[in-house]
Every structure is written in C-alpha cells, then in structure tokens.
Design a protein around this motif. Structure first.
Motif, PDB file in Angstrom:
ATOM      1  N   VAL A 142       0.841  -1.201   0.000  1.00 33.58           N
ATOM      2  CA  VAL A 142       0.000   0.000   0.000  1.00 33.58           C
ATOM      3  C   VAL A 142       0.876   1.251   0.000  1.00 33.58           C
ATOM      4  O   VAL A 142       0.582   2.241  -0.693  1.00 33.58           O
ATOM      5  CB  VAL A 142      -0.958  -0.009   1.209  1.00 33.58           C
ATOM      6  CG1 VAL A 142      -1.655   1.341   1.367  1.00 33.58           C
ATOM      7  CG2 VAL A 142      -1.993  -1.118   1.044  1.00 33.58           C
ATOM      8  N   LEU A 143       1.973   1.223   0.753  1.00 32.59           N
ATOM      9  CA  LEU A 143       2.897   2.355   0.753  1.00 32.59           C
ATOM     10  C   LEU A 143       3.506   2.554  -0.634  1.00 32.59           C
ATOM     11  O   LEU A 143       3.551   3.676  -1.158  1.00 32.59           O
ATOM     12  CB  LEU A 143       4.001   2.125   1.787  1.00 32.59           C
ATOM     13  CG  LEU A 143       5.099   3.206   1.854  1.00 32.59           C
ATOM     14  CD1 LEU A 143       4.497   4.555   2.216  1.00 32.59           C
ATOM     15  CD2 LEU A 143       6.189   2.804   2.868  1.00 32.59           C
ATOM     16  N   GLY A 144       3.962   1.462  -1.251  1.00 30.01           N
ATOM     17  CA  GLY A 144       4.532   1.557  -2.588  1.00 30.01           C
ATOM     18  C   GLY A 144       3.522   2.034  -3.609  1.00 30.01           C
ATOM     19  O   GLY A 144       3.825   2.873  -4.471  1.00 30.01           O
ATOM     20  N   ALA A 145       2.278   1.522  -3.517  1.00 34.06           N
ATOM     21  CA  ALA A 145       1.224   1.936  -4.442  1.00 34.06           C
ATOM     22  C   ALA A 145       0.885   3.404  -4.258  1.00 34.06           C
ATOM     23  O   ALA A 145       0.613   4.122  -5.237  1.00 34.06           O
ATOM     24  CB  ALA A 145      -0.018   1.075  -4.231  1.00 34.06           C
ATOM     25  N   SER A 146       0.913   3.874  -3.030  1.00 27.49           N
ATOM     26  CA  SER A 146       0.618   5.282  -2.754  1.00 27.49           C
ATOM     27  C   SER A 146       1.686   6.183  -3.364  1.00 27.49           C
ATOM     28  O   SER A 146       1.380   7.238  -3.939  1.00 27.49           O
ATOM     29  CB  SER A 146       0.530   5.516  -1.239  1.00 27.49           C
ATOM     30  OG  SER A 146      -0.484   4.721  -0.665  1.00 27.49           O
ATOM     31  N   ILE A 147       2.941   5.773  -3.237  1.00 28.79           N
ATOM     32  CA  ILE A 147       4.027   6.555  -3.841  1.00 28.79           C
ATOM     33  C   ILE A 147       3.862   6.603  -5.355  1.00 28.79           C
ATOM     34  O   ILE A 147       3.986   7.667  -5.988  1.00 28.79           O
ATOM     35  CB  ILE A 147       5.395   5.958  -3.453  1.00 28.79           C
ATOM     36  CG1 ILE A 147       5.640   6.126  -1.950  1.00 28.79           C
ATOM     37  CG2 ILE A 147       6.514   6.607  -4.263  1.00 28.79           C
ATOM     38  CD1 ILE A 147       6.868   5.390  -1.431  1.00 28.79           C
ATOM     39  N   LEU A 148       3.545   5.451  -5.964  1.00 26.84           N
ATOM     40  CA  LEU A 148       3.327   5.393  -7.403  1.00 26.84           C
ATOM     41  C   LEU A 148       2.160   6.292  -7.818  1.00 26.84           C
ATOM     42  O   LEU A 148       2.247   7.033  -8.808  1.00 26.84           O
ATOM     43  CB  LEU A 148       3.048   3.948  -7.832  1.00 26.84           C
ATOM     44  CG  LEU A 148       2.696   3.714  -9.308  1.00 26.84           C
ATOM     45  CD1 LEU A 148       3.849   4.128 -10.215  1.00 26.84           C
ATOM     46  CD2 LEU A 148       2.327   2.246  -9.542  1.00 26.84           C
ATOM     47  N   LEU A 149       1.084   6.245  -7.059  1.00 28.74           N
ATOM     48  CA  LEU A 149      -0.101   7.050  -7.355  1.00 28.74           C
ATOM     49  C   LEU A 149       0.231   8.537  -7.412  1.00 28.74           C
ATOM     50  O   LEU A 149      -0.133   9.237  -8.369  1.00 28.74           O
ATOM     51  CB  LEU A 149      -1.172   6.796  -6.285  1.00 28.74           C
ATOM     52  CG  LEU A 149      -2.386   7.735  -6.286  1.00 28.74           C
ATOM     53  CD1 LEU A 149      -3.232   7.493  -7.522  1.00 28.74           C
ATOM     54  CD2 LEU A 149      -3.216   7.537  -5.016  1.00 28.74           C
TER      55      LEU A 149
END
Length: 488
Positions: A142-149
């Motif tokens: 979720v942290l990685g996806a948030s950064i990507l977003l």
C-alpha cells in the motif's frame, strides 16, 4: 481493462493527411486500447469459479454481448457525432439528466476503482521478487502503491504524457508475452488434464453449470472494459469505414487471445490448481511449463504494462467528471483546469479516492479480484443505457434517413442491453450492494449541479429512482456493517 494513448486535456493534436491511420494501424490501436492487466490473471480468475465447459459457454456469451456493444458504440459515434463525452452523453441524451449523471458517476467509479486494482496487482506481481508485498495488500504494498499514485499525479499535473517510445514499450510488454504464452502453452497442452473434470461438476464448490457461467461474467467484462474507447480514433482514420472494421478485427483478436489464455491453461494445471494460483496467474502457468524464467517474464511484463495503464486510466478517470462538470452534469468545480489544461481538481479528488481505497485494501485485505468485480459492476449502468439508446434511435428512426435499414442497429442495441442486464444478475448481490453504496452519494452532487444551473432537480420518476437508490445504499451499508455481506 483498457489503456489508450490519451492526450492531456487542452492539448490539441493536429491530424494531417500524412498522419492519417490506415486499417492496420487502427486495428493495432483498438487492440492496445483493450489489453490491460486483466489478461495476466485470467487463468486463476476464470478457474476460481468454473470448469472448462462453463468457461467455454462464458466466452461464447461474452463474444455475442461485447460484439453487440462494439456495434452500438460504432453506430452511435457515426449517428451522434455531436455527443463526444462518452457513454454518459448517450445515456443523458436518451433518458434524461438523472440517468446521464448516474452513467457518468458509474463510469467514474469504475475507472478509479479499476485504478485501485491496478495498484494492487502491480505490487502483487512485484512480490515475486519482494515477498513482503504479498498479494498487493500488505502495508508495504500500500505504501509503494501510494508513492506510485502520487508520482503519476505529479507527472500529469506537469502536463507530461507518454512519449511514443514509452507507448511502444508498454504495447510490446503487453502483447508479446501473451503471444509467447499462448504459443508455449499450446505446445505443452495436455488433453487429459483439460478433460479431467470438463463439466466442473466433480467439484461441489463450483456449483451447477449455470452458477459456473455466472462466475465468469464479470471476469470477461473486465478484460473488455474500454472497448468503447475505440471510437476516439475515428478522426484519425484515413477512411471512416475502417473504424468499424478495425474495431471488429481488434475485438476478435483480443477475444481469441483471452479465450486461449484461459482455456489452454486448463490443459497445463487442473482447475483446483489454477484456482489456487497467486495473481498474475499467467506467471504460475508458464512457470509450470518452462520453469522460473517464465514467471519472471510475466511478472516484469505485467508491471510495465500496468504502470502504463495506471497512467492512462488516471487521466481518463479524471477526465470523466471534468467533462461532466463542464457541461453541467456534475458540479462546476469538477470542470476546473490548471494553467497547463490539466483537470486539476477532478484529478485530485479522483486520486484521493484511490488513496482512500488503497488504505481500505490494507484493513479489509481486499484482493485484485474483488476490486475488479466492483469496477466491472459499476460500469454496467453506462453500458446498459448506451445499448438502450442505440435501440431507441433505431425504433424512433431518429438520425436515420428514410428507408435506411434499422434492423441491425436495433438488434445490436437490444442484445447489448440484455447482455448488460444479464451481467447485473451475474454480479450477484454482494457487488451490487457495494455499487449501491458508491452510487448513492452521487445524488448529493447531482442536486448540487442542478441547483448551480437553476434547473429543476427531479421529475417524479427521477425522484422515485433517487429514493430507491438511497434506500439501496442505506440497506447495503447496514448489511455490510453487521457482517451479512462482505464484498471486499
């Protein structure tokens, strides 16, 4: 779900004779617009609820329904060229502002929930290399996806769009591994494995053939979402009639690839083994044939493909309420743009919703499959009313010349509408209840938009529909709260 070559709003693209697209190029664009992340998870997604016979029937139903929808959008693009805001414009023109609003709202929900599923599957794929990402719903994922977003958010705000070389890489990353997969798995295909439990009735958990077919419906819809986007290339066509030809060719190409991926996989691993695979399940199937390098190839290809899809669909998701805000269907603030012509307000709201759902996946342990079921169910409203509008035009004769043949468009519109209604039934109550919760708050924004333009909010029938939608949303919230249903 689709990815497409989507321009930053406000940036006009001049199409000259030298840049006009011929049939081959148009067909490639149609294929590229439909192939997204879904194909990489088809083996597990289909086998999770069905055996080979039901999967064959499911693809047959999908072929008929989606082809009808192809004809609907091609017909509407030709007959109503002034309606250039997508499916919600057709719903609004045919059935009034409230239906049009809900079509826009549903399309938007589908787009941004679909983006959540993209984020989940990207990090699910990366977990092959970094196990801490799990199924894409751990705190690390979720942290990685948030950064990507938010990196994508910044890129779009800066007015940056995909360069041709990036689009080429993404397209090759999507198509080449799929073709390789089909070729390798076809050679390794074992008829005895495929026919081991052909009907699926040997597994009591799958249920009847009818229940199995229903389980495939939202999966097959998911991989074709974006099929309506093919018409955006009409202005670039060297010959207008090539649009319909290219769309049909592209559709059947994708249908063949999708069906082969799911059906051939059943000749490599049994239905229970496929159902137990982690997504992207194509990786597990290819690994079973050629070893670890097969899984590595598919996981890398998926990451590249879905990051490109994430970028394109973030922009598309922002464009839907932006266009609706500009024409008064949604509140005006959605129509605000930055100095670079980017729909900044709509983009921010869209990505805040994506971020919120990413956090929900952490606490609800939501999977890619649950999210795309919701996205698929949410888009049914604009699809159903697009088909109904095409049928209505054919029945009334509006936009048809005297003596012009109307039987074909009428049949296509009716089939597309019935197919959409069948999908509503196939979705089942859990996902429909979840959609009701997401649809109901939209009424607030509809009232807001109508008051901004000093128009009557509801006519009697619309008021009844709005009340029913609110009641369904409240009932769904209650059932989820007390644990009666749990779509996530």
């Amino acid at each position: 779900m689709a990815t497409a070559d989507i321009n930053i709003p406000g940036r006009e693209v001049t199409t000259t004779a030298a840049t006009k697209l011929r049939l081959g190029s148009l067909t490639a664009l149609v294929i590229g617009s439909m192939v997204g992340s879904g194909v990489f998870s088809l083996p597990q997604n289909m086998a999770a609820g069905a055996g080979p016979l039901a999967i064959l029937i499911g693809w047959a139903i999908t072929a008929v329904g989606m082809l009808a929808l192809v004809f609907v959008y091609q017909s509407l693009a030709t007959r109503k060229p002034e309606l250039d805001a997508g499916p919600y414009a057709y719903a609004k023109a045919g059935f009034g502002p409230f239906i049009g609003f809900n079509a826009a709202w549903g399309y938007w929900i589908s787009a941004w929930v679909g983006n959540v599923s993209y984020a989940v599957i990207v990090f699910s794929a990366l977990s092959y290399f970094f196990p801490s990402f799990g199924d894409g719903n751990t705190w690390q994922a979720v942290l990685g996806a948030s950064i990507l977003l938010w990196l994508i958010h910044v890129l779009i705000l800066a007015g940056i769009r995909q360069a041709a070389v990036v689009n080429l890489i993404v397209t090759v990353a999507k198509i080449a591994p799929i073709v390789l997969f089909v070729g390798v798995v076809a050679v390794a295909f074992k008829l005895d494995v495929w026919s081991l439990d052909f009907s699926g009735l040997g597994n009591a958990d799958l249920g009847s053939i009818s229940a199995q077919v229903k389980s495939t419906m939202l999966v097959t819809l998911w991989v074709f979402i974006g099929i309506e986007g093919a018409s955006v290339f009409s202005s670039r066509a060297e010959r207008r009639k090539d649009i319909a030809t290219a769309t049909v060719l592209g559709f059947f190409t994708c249908l063949a690839l999708y069906a082969l991926v799911s059906l051939l996989s059943l000749g490599i691993l049994s239905q229970p083994e496929l159902a137990a695979l982690k997504n992207p399940s194509m990786a597990g199937v290819l690994e079973a044939v050629v070893g670890p390098w097969g899984a590595i190839l598919i996981n890398i290809a998926l990451v590249i493909s879905v990051v490109g899809a994430f970028l394109s669909w973030t922009l598309l998701a922002a464009e839907i309420p932006h266009a609706a805000g500009k024409d008064g269907t949604m509140p005006k603030f959605f129509g605000q743009e930055s100095d670079r012509g980017v729909p900044s307000t709509s983009l921010l709201i869209t990505n805040l919703l994506v971020q919120a759902f990413l956090v929900i996946t952490l606490f609800a342990q939501s999977t890619y499959q649950a999210l795309f079921y919701i996205a698929s169910a949410a888009i049914l409203v604009p699809y159903i009313f697009s088909g109904a509008y095409a049928a209505k035009l054919a029945l009334t004769g509006e936009s048809y010349a005297n003596g012009e043949q109307r039987a074909g468009p009428l049949v296509a519109g009716l089939v597309a509408t019935v197919y959409g209604l069948w999908l509503v039934y196939a979705a089942g109550p859990a996902y429909l209840f979840m959609c009701a919760i997401l649809y109901a708050p939209g009424i607030i924004f509809y009232i807001w938009a109508r008051r901004e333009t000093s128009q009557r909010v509801f006519h009697p029938v619309e008021a009844g529909l709005a009340a029913a939608l609110v009641a369904a949303g409240i009932a769904a919230a209650y059932l989820i709260w007390n644990g009666s249903i749990s779509p996530l």
